[in-house]
Scaffold this motif. Structure first.
Motif, short mmCIF file in Angstrom:
data_model
loop_
_atom_site.label_atom_id
_atom_site.label_comp_id
_atom_site.label_asym_id
_atom_site.label_seq_id
_atom_site.Cartn_x
_atom_site.Cartn_y
_atom_site.Cartn_z
N PHE A 186 0.82 -1.20 0.00
CA PHE A 186 0.00 0.00 0.00
C PHE A 186 0.86 1.26 0.00
CE2 PHE A 186 -3.14 -2.74 2.52
CZ PHE A 186 -3.63 -3.31 1.36
N CYS A 223 2.04 3.40 -3.25
CA CYS A 223 1.15 4.35 -3.91
C CYS A 223 1.86 5.69 -4.13
CB CYS A 223 -0.11 4.57 -3.08
SG CYS A 223 -1.25 5.73 -3.81
N GLU A 265 0.24 8.31 -5.25
CA GLU A 265 -0.83 9.28 -5.11
C GLU A 265 -1.07 10.06 -6.40
OE1 GLU A 265 -0.52 11.57 -1.56
OE2 GLU A 265 -0.55 9.78 -0.30
N CYS A 291 -6.89 6.04 -9.63
CA CYS A 291 -7.96 5.18 -9.11
C CYS A 291 -9.19 6.01 -8.76
CB CYS A 291 -7.45 4.38 -7.92
SG CYS A 291 -6.83 5.36 -6.54
N ARG A 306 -8.47 5.42 -3.04
CA ARG A 306 -7.20 5.83 -2.43
C ARG A 306 -7.34 5.99 -0.93
NH1 ARG A 306 -3.30 5.55 -0.05
NH2 ARG A 306 -1.82 7.21 0.25
N ARG A 366 -5.89 3.62 2.29
CA ARG A 366 -5.14 4.15 3.44
C ARG A 366 -5.76 3.69 4.76
NH1 ARG A 366 -0.69 5.17 5.96
NH2 ARG A 366 -0.75 7.01 7.24
N CYS A 372 -3.89 1.31 -11.91
CA CYS A 372 -2.81 1.66 -10.98
C CYS A 372 -1.45 1.48 -11.66
CB CYS A 372 -2.88 0.80 -9.73
SG CYS A 372 -1.62 1.23 -8.51
N GLU A 420 1.43 1.54 -10.28
CA GLU A 420 2.32 0.80 -9.39
C GLU A 420 1.88 -0.65 -9.22
OE1 GLU A 420 5.24 1.65 -7.88
OE2 GLU A 420 5.14 3.41 -9.17
N ILE A 450 -0.66 -1.95 -7.70
CA ILE A 450 -1.16 -2.28 -6.38
C ILE A 450 -2.52 -2.93 -6.57
CG2 ILE A 450 -1.87 -1.36 -4.14
CD1 ILE A 450 -0.01 1.03 -4.72
N ILE A 474 -5.49 -2.98 -5.32
CA ILE A 474 -6.31 -2.21 -4.38
C ILE A 474 -7.54 -3.01 -3.96
CG2 ILE A 474 -7.64 -0.10 -4.09
CD1 ILE A 474 -5.77 1.16 -6.22
#
Length: 121
Positions: free
Chosen positions: A14, A17, A19, A23, A44, A48, A85, A87, A89, A91
């Protein structure tokens, strides 16, 4: 403190991310429904909350925050946030679904409900 490696890797994913909020822009719950923008935080912010909720040394309970304030119930798991995403991730699979499971277990599980009624402090 000792933590399992799987718990460490979960929160490290996580933190990758950047940012970019792709997403958030892709999420159809926010994009297509004007009335949901005020009630749904988006992937997002929910990611978190999930990161903090799943940390083994964190003792705060964020399940009610996720359900009531962040609008976790509006997410219908279409995985559009995961697909965009940069990266890579996951999610939906690693943040949103486990967070939904935690909320459902505490809120709607009859055994947990009965235990809370019998063993109140």
């Amino acid at each position: 403190y000792r933590m399992q490696q799987a718990d460490v890797e979960r929160s490290q994913e996580f933190r990758k991310c950047i940012e970019c909020f792709l997403c958030q822009n892709t999420c159809h719950v926010v994009r297509d429904h004007e009335d949901n923008k005020h009630a749904f935080s988006g992937p997002r912010y929910l990611m978190r909350i999930a990161e903090l909720e799943m940390h083994p040394l964190d003792v705060a309970d964020r399940r009610e925050l996720a359900q009531e304030d962040a609008g976790l119930g509006y997410c219908n798991i279409t995985k559009c946030c995961t697909e965009v995403c940069p990266e890579h991730i996951k999610i939906t699979d690693n943040a949103l679904i486990p967070l939904k499971e935690r909320v459902v277990d505490s809120k709607y599980d009859p055994i947990v409900w009965l235990g809370n009624k019998l063993f109140r402090r």
